[in-house]
Design a protein around this motif. Structure first.
Motif, PDB file in Angstrom:
ATOM      1  N   GLY A 295       0.852  -1.189   0.000  1.00  0.00           N
ATOM      2  CA  GLY A 295       0.000   0.000   0.000  1.00  0.00           C
ATOM      3  C   GLY A 295       0.885   1.235   0.000  1.00  0.00           C
ATOM      4  O   GLY A 295       2.112   1.132  -0.161  1.00  0.00           O
ATOM      5  N   PRO A 296       0.290   2.404   0.169  1.00  0.00           N
ATOM      6  CA  PRO A 296       1.067   3.645   0.139  1.00  0.00           C
ATOM      7  C   PRO A 296       2.253   3.642   1.113  1.00  0.00           C
ATOM      8  O   PRO A 296       3.337   4.119   0.760  1.00  0.00           O
ATOM      9  N   ALA A 297       2.089   3.098   2.321  1.00  0.00           N
ATOM     10  CA  ALA A 297       3.186   3.114   3.288  1.00  0.00           C
ATOM     11  C   ALA A 297       4.339   2.226   2.827  1.00  0.00           C
ATOM     12  O   ALA A 297       5.518   2.575   2.995  1.00  0.00           O
ATOM     13  N   GLN A 298       4.019   1.075   2.221  1.00  0.00           N
ATOM     14  CA  GLN A 298       5.081   0.187   1.724  1.00  0.00           C
ATOM     15  C   GLN A 298       5.760   0.805   0.509  1.00  0.00           C
ATOM     16  O   GLN A 298       6.977   0.660   0.326  1.00  0.00           O
ATOM     17  N   ILE A 299       4.990   1.488  -0.326  1.00  0.00           N
ATOM     18  CA  ILE A 299       5.574   2.155  -1.495  1.00  0.00           C
ATOM     19  C   ILE A 299       6.524   3.259  -1.018  1.00  0.00           C
ATOM     20  O   ILE A 299       7.616   3.438  -1.561  1.00  0.00           O
ATOM     21  N   SER A 300       6.117   3.967   0.017  1.00  0.00           N
ATOM     22  CA  SER A 300       6.970   4.989   0.618  1.00  0.00           C
ATOM     23  C   SER A 300       8.297   4.381   1.075  1.00  0.00           C
ATOM     24  O   SER A 300       9.388   4.884   0.773  1.00  0.00           O
ATOM     25  N   LEU A 301       8.203   3.264   1.774  1.00  0.00           N
ATOM     26  CA  LEU A 301       9.407   2.615   2.301  1.00  0.00           C
ATOM     27  C   LEU A 301      10.272   2.036   1.177  1.00  0.00           C
ATOM     28  O   LEU A 301      11.502   2.164   1.197  1.00  0.00           O
ATOM     29  N   LEU A 302       9.635   1.436   0.185  1.00  0.00           N
ATOM     30  CA  LEU A 302      10.395   0.881  -0.941  1.00  0.00           C
ATOM     31  C   LEU A 302      11.164   1.985  -1.663  1.00  0.00           C
ATOM     32  O   LEU A 302      12.348   1.823  -1.999  1.00  0.00           O
TER      33      LEU A 302
END
Lengths: 481, 481
Positions: free
Chosen positions: A229-236
């Motif tokens: 989701g957006p948080a994982q995309i941010s971290l990636l």
């Protein structure tokens, strides 16, 4: 979102009733007929109390002899048919996608960070980088004064170092100067630019983000099975990943079968009906997370039919065919499918739409699911068999929709030996819990009625009647859930 | 799904606390410091009981003098900033889309059917079309015999009519012959092909779908404001609609501002950070239902900057800019925005990320929302301000996520006068209800921690501490919800 909060299995998960019961009594409750129902070949279950309260749902295992109309090996419970489908659907190979295209999919690799996050010690907020020991005695009535040696903003590379009695004005995200071990929030100071009066001294380390506080080099960032989701995309993105390995969306071809069908742009002649299933099922498959292709109406010419089926098998992870099977007239589709591999048509003890089929066809043994052609029965079968299969292919842990228990607002009747799915409207009850009403009179599902529903009511095989006020299982049909 | 079951407003809906309170005490709880916090310019709220039970959340309106650091007209509550945004976002004009592309959008027209559904009287199941009066006396022990005059399948156009003592074998969906007023289910007969023995006679009208039973010509099929899902697509196709007028997905340009930013493919030098916001926010905007364009990092050259902003205004319904505003160093972005129209930067009484901006820029007064550049604060601001705006543009009635009350698994502290949003993990409690834990120590949100969260914990402006065991508002971050 992780599975913790939606941890219940849906109706398909918890099997209730006798798994090997095999009845083909297709009798349905006769609409608006008063008194107990007379059905040949079936015992009638009548409620012992005329107005049962909640939890008084009439139940009882009533095994019945199967009628002779369908060979026993072609009769099957919902669970057995579903288990067979789930055991046979493939797990598509992970593919690498750009992080934005990975949204909604499950991560298929252990993403370890090559970097520290943050990459450098930095201010957590706007303020003054200082030495904790210099400011620890500061009080509003006895401020500590420091000399401001300069200012550092986010993105600036090499801030000066500071010594005793000095401070560097810093913006949130700015690199901390060497020698500083605390950031005094600007609002705790007089915000001076040459000299600053500090009114309170936070302990060493306060408002400082240290290198690697969030992620150290080699730390796992996103793990296998995590929904992106957006948080994982941010971290990636933060660990420098432009692409990520994910479980792909399964490619599903959606076909309609039936010589009565005409495409939506055509005005149907008497006896003809518009193909609604290839549209509705493609939409449902997309909603479930698949990459769905609406392939339309299967041709009736046997050679063209086989060609279309074979080409769909080549480009799909699953083929979905909606049609009226096993009732004569469309056997060319059944024949064409059967020629391509091990295809089984059977009566599943469910209503609506007991006529179901499943097989693995072609060189690659692509799963093919055949569901009824009647549009309401088709969408019910999609919910019961196809959506869990799509979710399994996506790698989701929760294959089934969450169910709730709701109070039936009116009497519901159900054929004995069949699991009945009725479209309904579920609402929160002012006193807590849920109340559900079937759309229409609960005996016949039609398109306009279905379009007003927000749930499926699930009535178990061994229940023939749920009295008004009784509890019944309800599956809210949240889109995208 | 209709709104009945998810009828609660989110935290943004019900304003609690003092709307006009204006504090800019950015003080946060000092990590792991025991005893009451000393903050210059703010009264400290200490719990009166050391271990409060549920509902004993420490509350109290504690008006504080605003500090001098920010002009009063630039201080604003969450609600006021949100209200201003919601009042200003446009309602994009309805567009006509192919029914499959309309999935998930709201219908923007009253679709009246030109046709009857069903278009002809038909059998609701496989059986024998007959005259009810001929079979009403039938019993298993005394079957009634009828002569079978033929067979009709779905799609066949002109079935023969039947008279007394006759039956026509019919498949589900087949046209009913003239003279028949009932379908005897096949399983209630001996399923003969020349003569058929009927074991039970249903009342007239049973198992017959009459012309127009579902939809009569001129009946409304799908109404304005109805979310279009598989069932609506089914109905639209059935009434012959290939296209439908819908509320379109708003087009949102997502930009990052900050001279410290480098694109994800670049290895950041000391002091530089990767632009994660344009990725994460584009993903969040898509998840909320928008058509999001990731436009990346804004150039720092003033002329190029203005050109990029102006071109985004031309092609967007809303422009979203994440960056570190009002802290010096990036004023060229603020300046460029302000030159394009009425743009307001202000301190919103929320944490993280009080620095927010909003304006309507360009000839078409396109709304521009500026949110903090810190990635965790950016996603919080997205949830609080941008997601409701997108849902409003989509025409959704429910702008806010559903919230639940959860028991805090540990003490939570919050700055007085600020609404605090903490990422957390919410779980169902074995005894019912929910338990929530912040990710990390609850004082600093970092990317890896945020990626483990499944909710936002919302602590009101007038609460400085929630004791372990106290109740707190939680907003589960369900994807797609």
């Amino acid at each position: 979102m992780s599975g913790q909060i939606d941890g219940e299995d849906g109706a398909g998960g918890a099997y209730r009733g006798n798994r090997d019961t095999a009845q083909v009594d297709m009798a349905m409750a006769v609409p608006r007929r008063s008194g107990p129902l007379t059905r040949p070949g079936a015992r009638v279950v009548t409620p012992s109390r005329p107005v049962p309260g909640p939890r008084d749902v009439v139940e009882g295992p009533i095994p019945l002899p199967a009628t002779e109309s369908v060979p026993l090996d072609r009769i099957c419970t919902v669970e057995r048919h579903l288990d067979e489908i789930l055991a046979a659907v493939p797990q598509p190979h992970p593919i690498e996608l750009a992080v934005l295209d990975a949204q909604g999919l499950l991560c298929a690799e252990e993403v370890a960070s090559q970097r520290a996050l943050p990459a450098f010690d930095q201010a957590a907020l706007d303020g003054y980088a200082a030495r904790a020991e210099d400011v620890e005695a500061a009080l509003p009535q006895a401020p500590v004064e420091l000399a401001v040696v300069g200012e550092s903003v986010a993105g600036a590379s090499a801030p000066s170092s500071i010594g005793p009695g000095l401070a560097l004005k810093v913006a949130a995200g700015a690199m901390l100067p060497a020698g500083a071990d605390v950031v005094v929030p600007a609002v705790w100071t007089d915000q001076g630019t040459v000299r600053v009066a500090v009114h309170a001294g936070p302990p060493a380390g306060s408002y400082v983000r240290r290198t690697g506080d969030d992620v150290a080099p080699g730390d796992p960032a996103v793990q296998v099975g995590t929904p992106i989701g957006p948080a994982q995309i941010s971290l990636l993105a933060a660990v420098g990943r432009e692409r990520v390995l994910v479980r792909p969306r399964p490619r599903i071809a959606v076909l309609s079968a039936g010589t009565e069908l005409v495409d939506v742009g055509t005005v149907p002649s008497p006896g003809q009906v518009v193909d609604v299933n290839s549209y509705a099922l493609a939409a449902a498959a997309r909603d479930a997370g698949a990459e769905a292709y609406r392939s339309g109406i299967l041709p009736s010419d046997p050679r063209r039919l086989s060609e279309v089926l074979e080409s769909q098998l080549l480009r799909s992870d699953l083929v979905l065919v909606a049609g009226t099977f096993a009732t004569g007239g469309f056997d060319q589709v059944q024949e064409a499918l059967t020629e391509l591999g091990d295809m089984r048509f059977r009566q599943v003890t469910m209503h609506p739409g007991p006529s179901q089929g499943f097989g693995r066809l072609g060189r690659d043994e692509i799963p093919v699911i055949c569901i009824p052609g009647e549009p309401v029965a088709a969408l019910v079968a999609f919910e019961v068999f196809v959506r869990p299969a799509i979710r399994l292919m996506l790698g989701k842990r929760q294959l089934f929709r969450r169910t709730v228990q709701a109070v039936a607002g009116q009497q519901l009747v159900s054929p004995l030996g069949y699991r009945q799915y009725l479209h309904g409207t579920v609402m929160r009850h002012p006193d807590g819990g849920y109340v559900v009403e079937p759309v229409g009179d609960g005996t016949d599902a039609l398109l306009a009625r279905m379009a007003r529903a927000n749930c499926l009511i699930v009535i178990d095989e061994d229940v023939t009647e749920v009295a008004a006020g009784g509890l019944v299982t309800v599956m809210p049909l949240l889109l995208g859930g």
